[in-house]
Design an enzyme around this catalytic site. Structure first.
Site, mmCIF file in Angstrom:
data_model
loop_
_atom_site.group_PDB
_atom_site.id
_atom_site.type_symbol
_atom_site.label_atom_id
_atom_site.label_comp_id
_atom_site.label_asym_id
_atom_site.label_seq_id
_atom_site.Cartn_x
_atom_site.Cartn_y
_atom_site.Cartn_z
ATOM 1 N N LYS A 62 0.797 -1.155 0.069
ATOM 2 C CA LYS A 62 -0.076 -0.056 0.194
ATOM 3 C C LYS A 62 0.932 1.436 0.086
ATOM 4 C CE LYS A 62 -3.797 -2.143 2.527
ATOM 5 N NZ LYS A 62 -4.493 -2.401 3.678
ATOM 6 N N HIS A 104 0.464 -6.770 17.694
ATOM 7 C CA HIS A 104 -0.521 -7.587 17.639
ATOM 8 C C HIS A 104 -1.265 -7.750 19.210
ATOM 9 C CE1 HIS A 104 1.652 -10.619 20.046
ATOM 10 N NE2 HIS A 104 2.680 -10.288 19.407
#
Length: 117
Positions: A62, A104
């Site tokens: 991206k 995470h």
């Protein structure tokens, strides 16, 4: 100067389901050196590692402005730790000018990539 920014988040359950079906997903996402790191991890850390690398590679694509496709494939992207643990991005074997951060929780993994010119 910032050339691109990318961000991605993925649910650990989704990665777990893909990984449990077969090792094809893992082998498509991770490089040979990343697989060596993955194999050394305890079982509870393996999905976090795989999901984090997946998110980081999506974020990198991206930031490049290409997305994952013919000009930027998973196997071209590698994230390896420095001795300190800091992740470093490589594309086609060369170090990328920029930064990657991987995190995470118990349910998701996320990554951000900032590319420099």
């Amino acid at each position: 100067m910032i050339a691109g920014i990318g961000l991605d988040i993925v649910e650990l359950d989704r990665i777990t389901k893909l990984d449990e079906r077969s090792d094809k997903f893992r082998l498509r996402i991770l490089s040979t050196r990343e697989i060596l790191l993955y194999d050394m991890l305890p079982p509870h850390r393996k999905i976090e590692f795989l999901a984090g690398r997946f998110a980081a590679k999506e974020a990198f694509a991206k930031a490049r402005g290409t997305g994952i496709g013919k000009d930027c494939r998973f196997e071209q992207i590698e994230i390896l730790p420095e001795p300190s643990g800091k992740p470093v991005l490589y594309f086609d074997g060369g170090e990328v000018a920029g930064f990657v951060s991987i995190t995470h929780t118990r349910t998701v993994a996320a990554a951000q990539v900032v590319l420099e010119k």
